[in-house]
Design a protein around this motif. Structure first.
Motif, PDB file in Angstrom:
ATOM      1  N   GLY A  37       0.825  -1.203   0.000  1.00 49.74           N
ATOM      2  CA  GLY A  37       0.000   0.000   0.000  1.00 49.74           C
ATOM      3  C   GLY A  37       0.856   1.248   0.000  1.00 49.74           C
ATOM      4  O   GLY A  37       2.086   1.202   0.173  1.00 49.74           O
ATOM      5  N   ASP A  38       0.197   2.371  -0.169  1.00 51.27           N
ATOM      6  CA  ASP A  38       0.877   3.657  -0.303  1.00 51.27           C
ATOM      7  C   ASP A  38       1.772   3.994   0.876  1.00 51.27           C
ATOM      8  O   ASP A  38       2.827   4.609   0.717  1.00 51.27           O
ATOM      9  CB  ASP A  38      -0.177   4.754  -0.492  1.00 51.27           C
ATOM     10  N   TYR A  39       1.381   3.584   2.089  1.00 50.00           N
ATOM     11  CA  TYR A  39       2.120   3.991   3.286  1.00 50.00           C
ATOM     12  C   TYR A  39       2.901   2.838   3.914  1.00 50.00           C
ATOM     13  O   TYR A  39       3.325   2.917   5.064  1.00 50.00           O
ATOM     14  CB  TYR A  39       1.151   4.596   4.312  1.00 50.00           C
ATOM     15  N   HIS A  40       3.108   1.789   3.193  1.00 51.84           N
ATOM     16  CA  HIS A  40       3.868   0.656   3.714  1.00 51.84           C
ATOM     17  C   HIS A  40       5.337   1.048   3.873  1.00 51.84           C
ATOM     18  O   HIS A  40       5.867   1.844   3.076  1.00 51.84           O
ATOM     19  CB  HIS A  40       3.756  -0.533   2.753  1.00 51.84           C
ATOM     20  N   PRO A  41       6.031   0.522   4.892  1.00 47.67           N
ATOM     21  CA  PRO A  41       7.450   0.868   5.098  1.00 47.67           C
ATOM     22  C   PRO A  41       8.340   0.576   3.893  1.00 47.67           C
ATOM     23  O   PRO A  41       9.391   1.198   3.732  1.00 47.67           O
ATOM     24  CB  PRO A  41       7.852  -0.005   6.294  1.00 47.67           C
TER      25      PRO A  41
ATOM     26  N   LYS B  66      -7.821   2.476  -3.112  1.00 48.97           N
ATOM     27  CA  LYS B  66      -6.525   2.664  -2.442  1.00 48.97           C
ATOM     28  C   LYS B  66      -5.379   2.396  -3.424  1.00 48.97           C
ATOM     29  O   LYS B  66      -5.423   1.449  -4.215  1.00 48.97           O
ATOM     30  CB  LYS B  66      -6.399   1.722  -1.245  1.00 48.97           C
ATOM     31  N   ARG B  67      -4.348   3.223  -3.348  1.00 50.97           N
ATOM     32  CA  ARG B  67      -3.223   3.099  -4.270  1.00 50.97           C
ATOM     33  C   ARG B  67      -2.385   1.869  -3.943  1.00 50.97           C
ATOM     34  O   ARG B  67      -2.130   1.562  -2.776  1.00 50.97           O
ATOM     35  CB  ARG B  67      -2.344   4.360  -4.193  1.00 50.97           C
TER      36      ARG B  67
ATOM     37  N   ASN C  29      -5.242  -1.220   2.026  1.00 52.25           N
ATOM     38  CA  ASN C  29      -5.635  -0.680   3.325  1.00 52.25           C
ATOM     39  C   ASN C  29      -4.588  -0.903   4.417  1.00 52.25           C
ATOM     40  O   ASN C  29      -4.865  -0.714   5.594  1.00 52.25           O
ATOM     41  CB  ASN C  29      -6.971  -1.277   3.752  1.00 52.25           C
ATOM     42  N   GLY C  30      -3.403  -1.340   4.008  1.00 54.78           N
ATOM     43  CA  GLY C  30      -2.279  -1.398   4.934  1.00 54.78           C
ATOM     44  C   GLY C  30      -2.222  -2.615   5.827  1.00 54.78           C
ATOM     45  O   GLY C  30      -1.481  -2.626   6.815  1.00 54.78           O
TER      46      GLY C  30
ATOM     47  N   ALA D 120       7.355   0.927   0.709  1.00 53.59           N
ATOM     48  CA  ALA D 120       6.758   1.553  -0.477  1.00 53.59           C
ATOM     49  C   ALA D 120       7.757   2.345  -1.309  1.00 53.59           C
ATOM     50  O   ALA D 120       7.566   2.502  -2.523  1.00 53.59           O
ATOM     51  CB  ALA D 120       5.592   2.444  -0.070  1.00 53.59           C
ATOM     52  N   THR D 121       8.830   2.836  -0.714  1.00 56.14           N
ATOM     53  CA  THR D 121       9.794   3.643  -1.460  1.00 56.14           C
ATOM     54  C   THR D 121      10.943   2.813  -2.027  1.00 56.14           C
ATOM     55  O   THR D 121      11.816   3.348  -2.706  1.00 56.14           O
ATOM     56  CB  THR D 121      10.386   4.744  -0.554  1.00 56.14           C
TER      57      THR D 121
END
Length: 324
Positions: A175-179, A257-258, A237-238, A181-182
């Motif tokens: 998900g977009d805010y997963h640790p 959700k992205r 949804n993380g 994600a970058t």
């Protein structure tokens, strides 16, 4: 060499060569400029030559060898059109029922173009389709409930003939805010400490879990679902990451959700997408025509309804070539 260059890519190249500009070709054939540029780049990489000289804000011009390739490309496209003419004249010879089984996670992506496009091309064919898991597909082939199945190489059997069409390496979805994600790439070891959402269907789950076991790690599975879209929603949804092979073009879950795809590095086994038939089955003319369409429309460069794999890990490529 040209077997790895598609008709579509040849058409984009010819349009650009004749128009002298990718943007002009885009307007002429109603295809986006990035798609045309990607096709040309792929052809140059496959042939190992430069086809165009790019002029900033002034279009493109063919190199000397590019002009030769343009003439050959036109001849190839003309010959391919002749094949379609011959095929259209024999439409009436391809008639009757076609019972297709499709792996349920693949059906929304590949069947509109591949299966129902076949029905439009051959109006005398009556198509019926069933969607189920891999184990059920094999049983339906054995009991002659279906003629052919579109699925993965998840399980081998002497009474099932599987013909591969394309390789789909596994990747990580977060998900977009997963640790993670970058991250541009992760390993199985990187994933061990994070919660996992597992696509829990027969043979698929064994495949995903085997990626960890073969590397000597154990995944932290916190949620399971037999529905790919439910898995994607949980990831969005993380709740955790997942590993998948199919690449839907949509980069959001059904609840908006992205979703982010990350390359899975290391020696990991790719799944092979293909079609399966019963070994002892006598293929009808309809089924034979459909298998030919599968071979024409599915490849490593293009899979109907999916985003093309944008990355291959060199170690993974070596690993997947050893998989039967």
């Amino acid at each position: 060499m040209l077997s790895r260059i598609t008709q579509r890519q040849l058409e984009y190249f010819v349009a650009s060569g004749e128009a002298g500009s990718i943007s002009a070709a885009s307007e002429r054939i109603h295809v986006s400029s990035p798609s045309i540029s990607a096709a040309i780049t792929h052809m140059e990489a496959e042939l190992g030559i430069q086809l165009f000289i790019r002029h900033h804000a002034q279009g493109v011009s063919l190199t000397a060898v590019g002009r030769q390739v343009l003439q050959e490309a036109k001849l190839i496209l003309e010959q391919m059109n002749n094949l379609y003419t011959i095929a259209s004249e024999s439409l009436n010879t391809v008639r009757g029922p076609l019972r297709v089984g499709v792996l349920e996670s693949l059906a929304p992506m590949i069947t509109p173009e591949l299966v129902f496009g076949f029905g439009r091309a051959f109006p005398g064919v009556r198509i019926s389709q069933v969607e189920c898991n891999h184990e059920e597909l094999l049983e339906k082939l054995r009991s002659a409930e279906i003629d052919i199945a579109l699925t993965y190489d998840l399980a081998s059997s002497d009474d099932i003939d599987f013909q591969p069409l394309a390789q789909l390496p596994p990747y990580v979805m977060v998900g977009d805010y997963h640790p993670l994600a970058t991250m541009s790439a992760v390993t199985i070891q990187d994933l061990e400490a994070h919660p996992m959402v597992l696509l829990d269907t027969p043979w698929s789950r064994e495949y995903f879990l085997s990626l960890f076991m073969s590397a000597g790690f154990t995944p932290n599975v916190v949620m399971r679902s037999s529905n790919l879209e439910t898995v994607r929603a949980m990831v969005g949804n993380g709740i955790g990451f997942t590993i998948a092979n199919a690449r839907p073009k949509a980069t959001v879950s059904q609840d908006g959700k992205r979703l982010i795809r990350i390359r899975l590095a290391g020696e990991v086994r790719a799944m092979k997408l293909g079609y399966a038939t019963a070994t002892n089955a006598q293929l009808s003319r309809v089924v034979a025509a459909f298998t030919e369409r599968c071979r024409m429309f599915v490849s490593d460069q293009y899979i109907p309804g999916m985003a093309a794999p944008s990355f291959f890990d060199p170690h993974a490529v070596r690993a997947l070539t050893s998989v039967s």
